[in-house]
Design a protein around this motif. Sequence first.
Motif, short mmCIF file in Angstrom:
data_model
loop_
_atom_site.label_atom_id
_atom_site.label_comp_id
_atom_site.label_asym_id
_atom_site.label_seq_id
_atom_site.Cartn_x
_atom_site.Cartn_y
_atom_site.Cartn_z
N MET A 20 21.71 68.86 25.61
CA MET A 20 22.95 68.07 25.84
C MET A 20 24.10 69.11 25.66
O MET A 20 24.54 69.64 24.94
N GLU A 22 29.96 60.75 24.29
CA GLU A 22 29.30 59.71 23.64
C GLU A 22 29.89 59.54 22.31
O GLU A 22 29.95 58.26 21.95
N ALA A 33 25.92 63.92 32.90
CA ALA A 33 24.24 63.74 32.67
C ALA A 33 23.79 64.40 34.28
O ALA A 33 22.84 64.92 33.86
N GLN A 73 16.40 66.80 25.71
CA GLN A 73 17.64 66.22 26.51
C GLN A 73 17.11 64.81 26.89
O GLN A 73 18.09 63.82 27.03
N LYS A 74 16.11 64.51 27.45
CA LYS A 74 15.66 63.16 28.21
C LYS A 74 15.60 62.12 26.90
O LYS A 74 16.15 61.27 27.19
N LEU A 108 19.13 61.51 26.09
CA LEU A 108 19.68 60.92 27.12
C LEU A 108 19.15 59.25 27.00
O LEU A 108 19.84 58.18 27.06
N SER A 155 20.54 57.55 24.11
CA SER A 155 22.21 57.44 24.56
C SER A 155 22.40 56.06 25.42
O SER A 155 23.17 55.22 25.17
N THR A 156 21.31 56.20 26.48
CA THR A 156 21.61 55.14 27.41
C THR A 156 21.23 53.58 26.80
O THR A 156 22.00 52.58 27.04
#
Length: 198
Positions: free
Chosen positions: A1, A9, A59, A96-97, A100, A103-104
Motif C-alpha cells: 500500500m 486513509e 488504489a 495489499q488486497k 484494501l 479499508s473499503t
Amino acid sequence: MSEVFEGYERQYCELSANLSRQCTAASALDGEQKKQKLSDINTGLDDADTLIRKMDLEARSLQPIERVTSANVSLTARDELLESGKADTLAVSNDQKGRLLMSTERLNLSTDRIKESRRTMLETEELGVSILQDLHQQRQSLLHAHKTLHGVDDNISMSKKILSAMSRRMSRNKWIVGSLMTALVLAIIIILYFKLSH
C-alpha cells in the motif's frame, strides 16, 4: 500500500471521527447554532467524498507487481529474482488486497454511519420545523383570542356606559315624576282649600 493511500486513509478516519462527534453535538443544539453545525457537517461530508475519490484513484494506480529492470543483471539472475520475488509479490499483493478490503469495509461502515447521522439530523430538523409550525399556529390562536377578548372588553365598557346613562335617566325621571306628583297634590290641596273655604 502506498504512503499516499495510507495518508488519505488516516485523513478519512480522522474526518469520519470528527463528523461523528459533530453529529452528536448537533443533536443537542437548536436554532442558528444547529444550522451552522449542519453546514459544517455538510462541508465535512463533501471533504469525505473527495477523500474517497482520491483513495479510489490511488488504489487504481497501484502496481500489483513491481518490475525489476536492470541492464547489468543477466537473464538468469533476473529470472531468479523474479522467481524469488513472485512469492513475496504475491504475499505483498495479497496483503495489499486484504488491507484494501479492510479499508473499503471501514469506509463503507463510516459512510453508513455518516448517512445514518445525516438521516437522523434531517429527521431532527423536520421535527424542529414541525414544532415551530405548531408554535406558530398556537401563537396565531392566542393572538385571535386576545383580539376577541379585547373586543368583548370594549363591548362591556360600552354596556357599562349605556347602563350608567340609563340609570341617570331613571333617576332624573323619578325626580320629575316625584316633583309632578308633589305639584299635583299641592294643587289639589289648594283647590280643596278654596272650595271648602267658600
